[in-house]
Design an enzyme around this catalytic site. Structure first.
Site, short mmCIF file in Angstrom:
data_model
loop_
_atom_site.label_atom_id
_atom_site.label_comp_id
_atom_site.label_asym_id
_atom_site.label_seq_id
_atom_site.Cartn_x
_atom_site.Cartn_y
_atom_site.Cartn_z
N LYS A 1 -36.96 13.18 -32.44
CA LYS A 1 -37.02 12.77 -33.85
C LYS A 1 -38.39 13.21 -34.36
O LYS A 1 -39.19 12.40 -34.86
CB LYS A 1 -36.77 11.25 -33.95
CG LYS A 1 -36.58 10.72 -35.35
CD LYS A 1 -35.25 11.09 -36.00
CE LYS A 1 -35.23 10.64 -37.46
NZ LYS A 1 -34.00 11.07 -38.18
N ASP B 1 -30.37 12.18 -34.72
CA ASP B 1 -29.26 11.77 -35.61
C ASP B 1 -28.25 12.90 -35.74
O ASP B 1 -27.04 12.69 -35.67
CB ASP B 1 -29.79 11.30 -36.98
CG ASP B 1 -30.81 12.26 -37.60
OD1 ASP B 1 -31.28 13.20 -36.91
OD2 ASP B 1 -31.14 12.08 -38.79
N ASP C 1 -23.65 7.29 -23.79
CA ASP C 1 -22.47 6.46 -24.06
C ASP C 1 -21.53 7.19 -25.02
O ASP C 1 -20.31 7.19 -24.85
CB ASP C 1 -22.87 5.12 -24.69
CG ASP C 1 -22.99 3.99 -23.66
OD1 ASP C 1 -23.38 4.29 -22.53
OD2 ASP C 1 -22.68 2.84 -24.00
N ASP D 1 -29.86 7.05 -23.59
CA ASP D 1 -29.00 5.88 -23.37
C ASP D 1 -27.86 5.90 -24.39
O ASP D 1 -26.68 5.76 -24.04
CB ASP D 1 -29.83 4.61 -23.52
CG ASP D 1 -29.00 3.35 -23.33
OD1 ASP D 1 -28.21 3.32 -22.36
OD2 ASP D 1 -29.12 2.43 -24.14
N TYR E 1 -38.59 1.86 -23.58
CA TYR E 1 -38.19 0.82 -22.63
C TYR E 1 -39.40 0.21 -21.91
O TYR E 1 -39.32 -0.91 -21.42
CB TYR E 1 -37.26 1.40 -21.56
CG TYR E 1 -35.79 1.48 -21.94
CD1 TYR E 1 -35.38 2.00 -23.16
CD2 TYR E 1 -34.82 1.05 -21.04
CE1 TYR E 1 -34.03 2.09 -23.47
CE2 TYR E 1 -33.47 1.15 -21.34
CZ TYR E 1 -33.09 1.67 -22.55
OH TYR E 1 -31.76 1.76 -22.86
C1 IPM Z 1 -27.68 2.26 -18.77
C2 IPM Z 1 -27.71 0.82 -19.23
C3 IPM Z 1 -29.11 0.28 -18.96
C4 IPM Z 1 -30.08 1.10 -19.79
C5 IPM Z 1 -29.30 -1.22 -19.21
C6 IPM Z 1 -28.28 -2.05 -18.47
C7 IPM Z 1 -30.69 -1.67 -18.88
O1 IPM Z 1 -27.34 0.72 -20.56
O2 IPM Z 1 -27.92 2.51 -17.58
O3 IPM Z 1 -27.39 3.11 -19.61
O4 IPM Z 1 -30.25 0.85 -20.99
O5 IPM Z 1 -30.69 2.02 -19.22
MG MG Z 2 -26.63 2.55 -21.39
#
Ligand code: IPM
Ligand code: MG
Length: 358
Positions: free
Chosen positions: A188, A220, A248, A244, A142
């Site tokens: 990885k 993975d 999710d 990240d 990032y």
């Molecule tokens: C998160 C979001 C952020 C990230 C974005 C909105 C920059 O996806 O907080 O997980 O990738 O960190």
């Molecule tokens: Mg995110």
């Protein structure tokens, strides 16, 4: 009476609606204890860009640094997708995390028994899941240099220094000591040099925590194992982008991304925010699930303010609302006795949080 100063960043989309509910719950729980909150609202994201031309005005940073903690809603939306990268809401958020120095992002994924049918996985696979993703937040791909693009090429660089790995690894091991003393570090290392260093450094830090069992897993495989058998995990230690993605994924074990909170810590001031985004498609309709944000407010009480009993009360109130069958629209199909709006859900949880026997 103690007074805590909270910087509120409502942001875009559903951000304002869900923050309002978290504030309602915080004030309700405070009524039972010897503290109260003062709030200062500041701008970030698309709304900040629209008013000031900058997704992260300096005033926001200053106010955050002068508060006890930051409670954050969500930012972004299609409306701002075509701006130059540094003007985009997401760039404001990344800069904010960096300015504050919150390098450790804690993302618990807990499956509520009451919502066991809401997961897309079989109940026996998800029942009892209770894991914590510890994601490095202000390094990795990032932020790495060089980065850029021209017409035919785009590039980013995944960099981690020893120092960055050491500090996030300590966070993960410390958290594991409070839980079931297991850390799985995700990388990885079969392909990336940066991951090789990551693995070596995590091994070194592990020596300081002889009671914690450390394992390593390629990212993975980890993505696959999270779906195959999520209960094998306790603390998952990851770099920025892997965390990240995996957080999710982990959120869906619980049935709705609208349930999961997060804490970004490691510096003087922490940021507490739901892991979901600003969901512009449902903004203003009163159907967003405020639980992730209310639960983030509970993490704020626990980690930033040390008000453990108050945090426990909020957590219990959330569970009670769910076990009594209250559901926002995202979860309406799953054992709902009553489908409620964003603000009704907030009021129910606030009401349960304000019951003063504890
Ligand atoms: C998160 C979001 C952020 C990230 C974005 C909105 C920059 O996806 O907080 O997980 O990738 O960190
Ligand atoms: Mg995110």
């Amino acid at each position: 009476m103690k007074s805590y100063k909270i910087a509120l960043i409502k942001g875009d989309g559903i951000g304002p609606e869900i923050i309002d509910e978290a504030v309602k719950v915080l004030d309700a729980v405070a009524s039972c204890f010897d503290f109260h909150f003062t709030y200062e609202e500041v701008l970030m994201g698309g709304c900040a860009y629209d008013i000031t031309g900058d997704p992260l005005p300096q005033e926001t940073i200053t106010t955050a640094l002068n508060s006890d903690a930051v409670l954050f809603g969500a930012i972004g939306g299609e409306k701002w997708d075509n701006l130059p990268r540094e003007k985009r809401p997401e760039s404001g958020l990344l800069r904010f995390r960096k300015e504050l120095g919150v390098y450790a992002n804690l993302r618990p994924a807990v499956v509520y028994d009451e919502l066991i049918n809401a997961s897309s996985l079989k109940p026996e696979v998800v029942k009892g899941v209770d894991l914590m993703v510890v994601r490095e937040l202000i390094g990795g791909i990032y932020f790495g240099e060089p980065k850029g693009r021209d017409e035919n090429k785009g590039w980013n660089t995944m960099v981690y220094t020893r120092e960055e790995i050491v500090r996030i690894a300590h966070q993960a091991f410390k958290i594991a000591m409070e839980r079931s003393k297991r850390v799985c570090s995700i990388d990885k290392a079969n392909v990336l040099d940066v991951s090789q260093l990551w693995r070596e450094v995590v091994e070194e830090v592990a020596k300081e925590y002889p009671e914690v069992e450390l394992s390593h897993m390629y990212v993975d495989n980890a993505a696959m194992q999270l779906i195959r058998d999520p209960k094998q995990f306790d603390v998952m230690l990851t770099g920025n982008i892997f965390g990240d993605i995996l957080s999710d994924e982990a959120s869906m074990l619980s049935g709705s991304i609208g349930l999961l909170p997060s804490a970004s810590v490691g510096a003087k001031i922490g940021v507490y925010e739901p892991i979901h985004g600003s969901a512009p498609d449902i903004a203003g309709q009163g159907i967003a699930n405020p639980i992730a944000t209310i639960s983030s407010a509970s993490m704020m009480l626990r980690y930033a303010l040390g008000e453990i009993a108050a945090a426990d009360k909020i957590d219990a109130a959330i569970k009670r609302a769910l076990s009594e069958g209250y559901r926002t629209k995202d979860l309406a199909q799953y054992d709902a006795k009553e489908v409620c709006s964003t603000s009704e859900m907030g009021s129910i949880i606030a009401n349960y949080s304000a019951k003063c026997k504890h």
